[in-house]
Structures are given as structure tokens and as C-alpha cells.
Design a protein around this motif. Sequence first.
Motif, PDB file in Angstrom:
ATOM      1  N   ARG A  93      88.174  -0.229 -21.146  1.00 28.57           N
ATOM      2  CA  ARG A  93      87.286  -0.046 -19.993  1.00 28.57           C
ATOM      3  C   ARG A  93      88.076   0.438 -18.772  1.00 28.57           C
ATOM      4  NH1 ARG A  93      82.451  -3.953 -18.021  1.00 28.57           N
ATOM      5  NH2 ARG A  93      81.944  -2.716 -16.208  1.00 28.57           N
ATOM      6  N   PHE A  94      89.279  -0.086 -18.603  1.00 29.84           N
ATOM      7  CA  PHE A  94      90.128   0.347 -17.499  1.00 29.84           C
ATOM      8  C   PHE A  94      90.490   1.822 -17.644  1.00 29.84           C
ATOM      9  CE2 PHE A  94      94.361   1.058 -15.700  1.00 29.84           C
ATOM     10  CZ  PHE A  94      94.097   0.751 -14.370  1.00 29.84           C
ATOM     11  N   LEU A  95      90.853   2.239 -18.856  1.00 26.00           N
ATOM     12  CA  LEU A  95      91.190   3.644 -19.090  1.00 26.00           C
ATOM     13  C   LEU A  95      89.987   4.548 -18.847  1.00 26.00           C
ATOM     14  CD1 LEU A  95      93.541   3.530 -22.196  1.00 26.00           C
ATOM     15  CD2 LEU A  95      94.112   4.208 -19.866  1.00 26.00           C
ATOM     16  N   ASP A  96      88.810   4.098 -19.264  1.00 26.65           N
ATOM     17  CA  ASP A  96      87.602   4.881 -19.028  1.00 26.65           C
ATOM     18  C   ASP A  96      87.349   5.030 -17.527  1.00 26.65           C
ATOM     19  OD1 ASP A  96      85.146   6.225 -19.777  1.00 26.65           O
ATOM     20  OD2 ASP A  96      84.140   4.399 -19.032  1.00 26.65           O
ATOM     21  N   LEU A  97      87.488   3.945 -16.797  1.00 18.11           N
ATOM     22  CA  LEU A  97      87.310   3.982 -15.343  1.00 18.11           C
ATOM     23  C   LEU A  97      88.343   4.904 -14.697  1.00 18.11           C
ATOM     24  CD1 LEU A  97      85.854   2.801 -12.852  1.00 18.11           C
ATOM     25  CD2 LEU A  97      87.587   1.008 -12.844  1.00 18.11           C
ATOM     26  N   PHE A  98      89.575   4.818 -15.154  1.00 18.90           N
ATOM     27  CA  PHE A  98      90.640   5.669 -14.626  1.00 18.90           C
ATOM     28  C   PHE A  98      90.350   7.145 -14.892  1.00 18.90           C
ATOM     29  CE2 PHE A  98      94.652   7.941 -15.332  1.00 18.90           C
ATOM     30  CZ  PHE A  98      95.202   7.832 -14.064  1.00 18.90           C
ATOM     31  N   LEU A 104      89.183  -6.669 -16.782  1.00 13.68           N
ATOM     32  CA  LEU A 104      88.805  -5.428 -17.440  1.00 13.68           C
ATOM     33  C   LEU A 104      89.617  -5.268 -18.712  1.00 13.68           C
ATOM     34  CD1 LEU A 104      88.669  -2.899 -14.471  1.00 13.68           C
ATOM     35  CD2 LEU A 104      86.755  -3.885 -15.685  1.00 13.68           C
ATOM     36  N   SER A 105      88.947  -4.874 -19.765  1.00 14.00           N
ATOM     37  CA  SER A 105      89.688  -4.586 -20.986  1.00 14.00           C
ATOM     38  C   SER A 105      90.435  -3.276 -20.785  1.00 14.00           C
ATOM     39  CB  SER A 105      88.727  -4.480 -22.169  1.00 14.00           C
ATOM     40  OG  SER A 105      87.904  -3.339 -22.021  1.00 14.00           O
ATOM     41  N   SER A 106      91.437  -3.057 -21.595  1.00  6.79           N
ATOM     42  CA  SER A 106      92.245  -1.844 -21.428  1.00  6.79           C
ATOM     43  C   SER A 106      91.411  -0.588 -21.681  1.00  6.79           C
ATOM     44  CB  SER A 106      93.464  -1.886 -22.341  1.00  6.79           C
ATOM     45  OG  SER A 106      93.061  -1.958 -23.693  1.00  6.79           O
TER      46      SER A 106
END
Length: 171
Positions: free
Chosen positions: A9-14, A5-7
Motif C-alpha cells: 500500500r505504501f508503494l502504491d501511494l508513493f 501501512l503495508s509495504s
Amino acid sequence: MGVVLSSARFLDLFHRLRRRLVSIVLALEQHGAVHQASAMAFWLFLGLIPLAAILGWALTSFAGAEIRQSIVASVISVTPEPALGLVDEQMHRLVGSTEAVAPLSLLGFLWLASGGIHTAIVAIQTAQAGRARGWFRNRALALAFVVALLLAVTGSTTLLVLASPTWQNVI
């Protein structure tokens, strides 16, 4: 290779997960789920009474004399003096009449324990959707959950007892 996961995309998921959790917590508070916790605890702890009857029945029906004496000695060592006569009387009573104890106690346990789970299900559904599903559907779901949990606990306890070196000499 695993999924990377790109950072961003990870932040969006979080953030989506965080928003979802916050909305659930706020909805639970708004719909009084915190106050329903006492009802859940009541039903679940009340369900321990028939469960104790089932355990007593199993002890008197299936356990050998050596195991029964070991368990009774453990209970007696922590039981106050006035209760010893009551424990002894109930153990002798269970030995004589075990036909109806197990099925009635099991039904009582399932009904009472599923009452607590049912309360939790209704609270969560009301908080999430604003209304709960039908009573029968929720009760069936709660009963299924209790049965699954009961099977998991029974299976894991059985495996622990069978794997224990202490019980290998007794069994």
C-alpha cells in the motif's frame, strides 16, 4: 495506535504521488510556467518599493528617537556617500507628511505582490486543468494569500522583536 501501512500500500501511494508530481511538472513546462517565473519575480520585487515606504513611514511615525537613530545609523553604515543625503531628505520628508503614505503604499504593495501570486495561480491552474478560473476569483485568492503571508510575517517579526533581549531595554 497509529495507522500502519503495508509495504504494498505504501508503494502504491508513493507511485501515485510520484505520477502526480511528474504530471504537474510536465504540465507546468508545457504551459510555459518556467517563463512566467520572471513575471512573478518582477511583480514581487516591484512590490518591495511600496513596502519600503510603509517601513519608512512606520519608522518615522511609531519608533522612538533612540530606535530611529539606531536603525538610521545601521543603514548609514552600509550606504554609499552619495545616497546619504537622499536617505536623510526622505526621512525628513516622511516625518512631515505621513497621512497618505501608509494607505497608498499598502494598497500598492498588496496589488503588486498579488500580481506575482496571481501569475503563479494562473500558471498552475492552466497546467492542471487546461484553463484558469476567472480573473476576479484568482485575484481575490492572490490578495488573500498576500494578506495572510503579510500577517504571518508581521506577527512573527513582532514576536521575535518582543522576545529579543536587545529590544527589551529599548521598548
